[in-house]
Write a protein that holds these residues in place. Structure first.
Motif, PDB file in Angstrom:
ATOM      1  N   ALA A 117       0.836  -1.205   0.000  1.00 49.91           N
ATOM      2  CA  ALA A 117       0.000   0.000   0.000  1.00 49.91           C
ATOM      3  C   ALA A 117       0.864   1.246   0.000  1.00 49.91           C
ATOM      4  O   ALA A 117       0.568   2.228  -0.707  1.00 49.91           O
ATOM      5  CB  ALA A 117      -0.925  -0.012   1.220  1.00 49.91           C
ATOM      6  N   ARG A 118       1.953   1.235   0.752  1.00 40.00           N
ATOM      7  CA  ARG A 118       2.854   2.390   0.757  1.00 40.00           C
ATOM      8  C   ARG A 118       3.472   2.597  -0.618  1.00 40.00           C
ATOM      9  O   ARG A 118       3.560   3.734  -1.109  1.00 40.00           O
ATOM     10  CB  ARG A 118       3.944   2.196   1.806  1.00 40.00           C
ATOM     11  N   ARG A 119       3.877   1.508  -1.267  1.00 39.82           N
ATOM     12  CA  ARG A 119       4.496   1.627  -2.592  1.00 39.82           C
ATOM     13  C   ARG A 119       3.489   2.103  -3.631  1.00 39.82           C
ATOM     14  O   ARG A 119       3.852   2.795  -4.585  1.00 39.82           O
ATOM     15  CB  ARG A 119       5.106   0.285  -3.001  1.00 39.82           C
ATOM     16  N   ARG A 120       2.227   1.729  -3.454  1.00 35.29           N
ATOM     17  CA  ARG A 120       1.182   2.130  -4.400  1.00 35.29           C
ATOM     18  C   ARG A 120       0.510   3.445  -4.001  1.00 35.29           C
ATOM     19  O   ARG A 120      -0.442   3.877  -4.657  1.00 35.29           O
ATOM     20  CB  ARG A 120       0.128   1.019  -4.509  1.00 35.29           C
ATOM     21  N   HIS A 121       0.950   4.045  -2.905  1.00 37.86           N
ATOM     22  CA  HIS A 121       0.388   5.319  -2.421  1.00 37.86           C
ATOM     23  C   HIS A 121      -1.114   5.196  -2.154  1.00 37.86           C
ATOM     24  O   HIS A 121      -1.898   6.105  -2.446  1.00 37.86           O
ATOM     25  CB  HIS A 121       0.660   6.453  -3.417  1.00 37.86           C
ATOM     26  N   VAL A 122      -1.500   4.048  -1.576  1.00 38.20           N
ATOM     27  CA  VAL A 122      -2.892   3.799  -1.190  1.00 38.20           C
ATOM     28  C   VAL A 122      -3.000   3.982   0.322  1.00 38.20           C
ATOM     29  O   VAL A 122      -2.188   3.437   1.070  1.00 38.20           O
ATOM     30  CB  VAL A 122      -3.329   2.369  -1.589  1.00 38.20           C
ATOM     31  N   PRO A 123      -3.971   4.746   0.804  1.00 37.64           N
ATOM     32  CA  PRO A 123      -4.098   4.950   2.251  1.00 37.64           C
ATOM     33  C   PRO A 123      -4.396   3.634   2.965  1.00 37.64           C
ATOM     34  O   PRO A 123      -5.023   2.740   2.399  1.00 37.64           O
ATOM     35  CB  PRO A 123      -5.280   5.920   2.375  1.00 37.64           C
ATOM     36  N   MET A 124      -3.926   3.545   4.203  1.00 38.97           N
ATOM     37  CA  MET A 124      -4.132   2.309   4.948  1.00 38.97           C
ATOM     38  C   MET A 124      -4.639   2.590   6.347  1.00 38.97           C
ATOM     39  O   MET A 124      -4.407   3.660   6.915  1.00 38.97           O
ATOM     40  CB  MET A 124      -2.842   1.482   4.986  1.00 38.97           C
ATOM     41  N   VAL A 125      -5.347   1.590   6.864  1.00 36.30           N
ATOM     42  CA  VAL A 125      -5.878   1.605   8.222  1.00 36.30           C
ATOM     43  C   VAL A 125      -5.419   0.323   8.900  1.00 36.30           C
ATOM     44  O   VAL A 125      -5.427  -0.748   8.286  1.00 36.30           O
ATOM     45  CB  VAL A 125      -7.423   1.687   8.230  1.00 36.30           C
ATOM     46  N   THR A 144       1.099   4.706   8.932  1.00 39.04           N
ATOM     47  CA  THR A 144      -0.162   5.434   8.822  1.00 39.04           C
ATOM     48  C   THR A 144      -0.529   5.977  10.191  1.00 39.04           C
ATOM     49  O   THR A 144      -0.101   5.442  11.213  1.00 39.04           O
ATOM     50  CB  THR A 144      -1.296   4.518   8.312  1.00 39.04           C
ATOM     51  N   HIS A 145      -1.334   7.046  10.211  1.00 40.74           N
ATOM     52  CA  HIS A 145      -1.830   7.522  11.501  1.00 40.74           C
ATOM     53  C   HIS A 145      -3.277   7.102  11.723  1.00 40.74           C
ATOM     54  O   HIS A 145      -3.914   7.536  12.683  1.00 40.74           O
ATOM     55  CB  HIS A 145      -1.675   9.043  11.630  1.00 40.74           C
ATOM     56  N   HIS A 146      -3.796   6.224  10.845  1.00 37.74           N
ATOM     57  CA  HIS A 146      -5.142   5.666  11.026  1.00 37.74           C
ATOM     58  C   HIS A 146      -4.998   4.292  11.684  1.00 37.74           C
ATOM     59  O   HIS A 146      -4.977   3.253  11.012  1.00 37.74           O
ATOM     60  CB  HIS A 146      -5.861   5.563   9.685  1.00 37.74           C
ATOM     61  N   VAL A 147      -4.882   4.280  13.008  1.00 37.99           N
ATOM     62  CA  VAL A 147      -4.600   3.061  13.765  1.00 37.99           C
ATOM     63  C   VAL A 147      -5.671   2.880  14.837  1.00 37.99           C
ATOM     64  O   VAL A 147      -5.922   3.801  15.635  1.00 37.99           O
ATOM     65  CB  VAL A 147      -3.208   3.128  14.433  1.00 37.99           C
ATOM     66  N   ALA A 148      -6.287   1.710  14.857  1.00 38.57           N
ATOM     67  CA  ALA A 148      -7.350   1.415  15.821  1.00 38.57           C
ATOM     68  C   ALA A 148      -6.922   0.261  16.723  1.00 38.57           C
ATOM     69  O   ALA A 148      -6.263  -0.677  16.271  1.00 38.57           O
ATOM     70  CB  ALA A 148      -8.640   1.043  15.095  1.00 38.57           C
ATOM     71  N   ARG A 155      -0.230  -0.450  23.113  1.00 32.12           N
ATOM     72  CA  ARG A 155       0.656   0.677  22.827  1.00 32.12           C
ATOM     73  C   ARG A 155       1.092   0.641  21.360  1.00 32.12           C
ATOM     74  O   ARG A 155       1.910  -0.178  20.960  1.00 32.12           O
ATOM     75  CB  ARG A 155       1.891   0.618  23.742  1.00 32.12           C
ATOM     76  N   LEU A 156       0.500   1.516  20.567  1.00 31.01           N
ATOM     77  CA  LEU A 156       0.877   1.678  19.165  1.00 31.01           C
ATOM     78  C   LEU A 156       0.855   3.159  18.834  1.00 31.01           C
ATOM     79  O   LEU A 156       0.037   3.913  19.385  1.00 31.01           O
ATOM     80  CB  LEU A 156      -0.105   0.942  18.242  1.00 31.01           C
ATOM     81  N   PRO A 157       1.715   3.598  17.913  1.00 28.17           N
ATOM     82  CA  PRO A 157       1.670   5.007  17.499  1.00 28.17           C
ATOM     83  C   PRO A 157       0.308   5.348  16.896  1.00 28.17           C
ATOM     84  O   PRO A 157      -0.299   4.529  16.191  1.00 28.17           O
ATOM     85  CB  PRO A 157       2.773   5.097  16.435  1.00 28.17           C
ATOM     86  N   HIS A 158      -0.192   6.531  17.185  1.00 27.03           N
ATOM     87  CA  HIS A 158      -1.424   7.079  16.592  1.00 27.03           C
ATOM     88  C   HIS A 158      -2.673   6.282  16.980  1.00 27.03           C
ATOM     89  O   HIS A 158      -3.705   6.401  16.311  1.00 27.03           O
ATOM     90  CB  HIS A 158      -1.325   7.138  15.056  1.00 27.03           C
ATOM     91  N   ALA A 159      -2.621   5.469  18.022  1.00 23.16           N
ATOM     92  CA  ALA A 159      -3.717   4.543  18.319  1.00 23.16           C
ATOM     93  C   ALA A 159      -4.977   5.274  18.772  1.00 23.16           C
ATOM     94  O   ALA A 159      -4.931   6.214  19.566  1.00 23.16           O
ATOM     95  CB  ALA A 159      -3.285   3.542  19.383  1.00 23.16           C
ATOM     96  N   ARG A 160      -6.106   4.787  18.269  1.00 21.28           N
ATOM     97  CA  ARG A 160      -7.428   5.229  18.714  1.00 21.28           C
ATOM     98  C   ARG A 160      -8.184   4.003  19.214  1.00 21.28           C
ATOM     99  O   ARG A 160      -8.309   3.006  18.501  1.00 21.28           O
ATOM    100  CB  ARG A 160      -8.186   5.889  17.564  1.00 21.28           C
ATOM    101  N   LEU A 161      -8.686   4.060  20.432  1.00 21.15           N
ATOM    102  CA  LEU A 161      -9.400   2.937  21.024  1.00 21.15           C
ATOM    103  C   LEU A 161     -10.819   2.868  20.467  1.00 21.15           C
ATOM    104  O   LEU A 161     -11.607   3.802  20.642  1.00 21.15           O
ATOM    105  CB  LEU A 161      -9.440   3.096  22.546  1.00 21.15           C
ATOM    106  N   ILE A 162     -11.155   1.747  19.800  1.00 19.09           N
ATOM    107  CA  ILE A 162     -12.520   1.597  19.267  1.00 19.09           C
ATOM    108  C   ILE A 162     -13.175   0.289  19.689  1.00 19.09           C
ATOM    109  O   ILE A 162     -14.384   0.131  19.590  1.00 19.09           O
ATOM    110  CB  ILE A 162     -12.558   1.696  17.726  1.00 19.09           C
ATOM    111  N   GLY A 163     -12.397  -0.690  20.156  1.00 15.33           N
ATOM    112  CA  GLY A 163     -12.961  -2.000  20.449  1.00 15.33           C
ATOM    113  C   GLY A 163     -12.794  -2.956  19.272  1.00 15.33           C
ATOM    114  O   GLY A 163     -12.069  -2.672  18.320  1.00 15.33           O
ATOM    115  N   MET A 164     -13.477  -4.079  19.351  1.00 14.28           N
ATOM    116  CA  MET A 164     -13.371  -5.138  18.351  1.00 14.28           C
ATOM    117  C   MET A 164     -14.592  -5.150  17.434  1.00 14.28           C
ATOM    118  O   MET A 164     -15.726  -5.245  17.916  1.00 14.28           O
ATOM    119  CB  MET A 164     -13.278  -6.502  19.054  1.00 14.28           C
ATOM    120  N   PRO A 165     -14.401  -5.051  16.119  1.00 11.56           N
ATOM    121  CA  PRO A 165     -15.535  -5.228  15.208  1.00 11.56           C
ATOM    122  C   PRO A 165     -16.124  -6.630  15.362  1.00 11.56           C
ATOM    123  O   PRO A 165     -15.404  -7.626  15.271  1.00 11.56           O
ATOM    124  CB  PRO A 165     -14.913  -5.039  13.817  1.00 11.56           C
ATOM    125  N   LEU A 166     -17.418  -6.696  15.608  1.00 11.28           N
ATOM    126  CA  LEU A 166     -18.090  -7.959  15.872  1.00 11.28           C
ATOM    127  C   LEU A 166     -19.174  -8.227  14.835  1.00 11.28           C
ATOM    128  O   LEU A 166     -19.708  -7.305  14.216  1.00 11.28           O
ATOM    129  CB  LEU A 166     -18.748  -7.926  17.264  1.00 11.28           C
TER     130      LEU A 166
END
Length: 371
Positions: A117-125, A144-148, A155-166
């Motif tokens: 994704a980085r090589r193809r310049h595609v945004p990632m989550v 990426t700074h889109h980290v859940a 402990r991860l850079p840019h982390a946002r706490l959202i829980g587990m997709p169920l």
């Protein structure tokens, strides 16, 4: 909203149910929001995704499996070549699917997906399921700074706490409203305390052996049991002319009803299990898997600290423990009610929607940067 959502998304994750389950939950959420969106999954030919993804109606694109060794080994010497091949395959998957966002859930295929994704310049989550992040997502979180994350302690850079997709049927389960149908489905009665025992899809021999040794004791105490042993591990129980039922099955495709029927669960502490049990407000005894990097203990830490569960070491889960600790707990309805309320207070039901929002945000940000 035209133009504000991606038209195609590639989801990367596989190998275990812990990766595949949230991947499919996000896929379903994206499709509920936009029935025309193209969703494909990146996986391997050997993982659970090879069966589960096509069964759910999504395209599976396979790439070579690239284990990232935790310790020096011969695999480390082979890593550069095998990783290059996997990244090239992931790039082809991005091209063929027309993916406008790549979402990784960790596991063997996510590192190649992130690098492609980085090589193809595609945004990632990035979504991390466990309290302790794996190697792949530690790599992805730097790109990426889109980290859940699922748990507050991760402990991860840019982390946002959202829980587990169920799964939708779990996230929207009303246990009380579904209990009558659940009792009928499993052939259980409505006036007895009900215990769910499950070691997950592969089962847990420790749980299976301990509870098999106490079938008569549980019946005598008036406790009815739904015991899911795992594939190929079911055992025979002598039919009882009267008294509490002990139902044994290798698995069920209606875990929503299994949760609805139970007053208490005894289970491993995989991230998905912990998150499902807390989302539906079911108190549990968690028995962490005694191998790996200890993540299962950390997965259960928050709900145990909140009073919604108990932690029991694998070696302590014995027939004697069932007699001395579990049976008194099952007889204490007020305590089980308090534990259920505490478990529900920790649970998160909307993580699939929150992660889908992050996918949209990553896409919109990427479009804006290109203008």
């Amino acid at each position: 909203m035209t133009g504000q959502r991606p038209r195609s998304v590639l989801l990367a994750g596989g190998g275990t149910a812990g990766h595949v389950s949230p991947l499919l939950a996000l896929a379903d959420c994206l499709r509920r929001r936009d029935p025309d969106i193209a969703v494909a999954a990146l996986g391997t030919q050997a993982g659970l995704e090879s069966r589960l993804v096509p069964e759910r109606g999504y395209e599976l694109i396979t790439i070579p499996k690239v284990p990232l060794p935790r310790k020096p080994s011969s695999d480390l010497l082979r890593l550069p070549g095998s990783l290059r091949a996997a990244v090239a395959a992931a790039e082809r998957a991005i091209d063929s699917s027309g993916a406008e966002v790549v979402v990784g859930f960790g596991g063997y295929v996510s590192t190649p997906a992130y690098l492609a994704a980085r090589r193809r310049h595609v945004p990632m989550v990035v979504h991390e399921q466990n309290a302790r992040a794996g190697v792949a997502n530690r790599v992805g979180a730097r790109l990426t700074h889109h980290v859940a994350t699922t748990f507050p302690s991760t402990r991860l850079p840019h982390a946002r706490l959202i829980g587990m997709p169920l799964r939708h049927e779990i996230a929207r389960l009303d246990r009380a409203a579904s209990r009558s149908a659940a009792l009928q489905h499993f052939g259980l009665e409505d006036h007895r305390p009900t215990l769910l025992v499950t070691g997950g899809s592969l089962g847990a021999q420790r749980l299976n052996s301990a509870f098999q040794s106490r079938v008569a004791a549980l019946r005598s105490a008036g406790v009815q049991v739904l015991h899911l042993t795992g594939a190929g591990k079911a055992f025979e129980v002598e039919p009882a002319p009267s008294g509490a039922a002990y139902v044994v099955a290798a698995y069920t495709d209606r875990m929503d009803l299994a949760y609805a029927v139970a007053d208490l669960a005894v289970a491993r502490a995989g991230a998905n299990t912990v998150c499902e049990l807390t989302a539906v407000g079911l108190p549990a005894v968690y028995v962490p898997l005694p191998i790996g990097n200890g993540e299962q203990r950390f997965n259960a830490a928050d709900v145990v600290a909140a009073g919604g569960g108990l932690l029991v070491e694998d070696t302590a889960l014995t027939g004697e423990w069932i007699d001395e600790a579990l049976l008194p707990l099952l007889a204490d309805a007020p305590r089980l009610e308090r534990m259920a309320s505490s478990a529900a207070g920790v649970g998160e039901r909307d993580a699939d929607e929150k992660l889908a929002d992050m996918v949209t945000a990553a896409f919109v940000e990427s479009v804006a940067e290109q203008r």
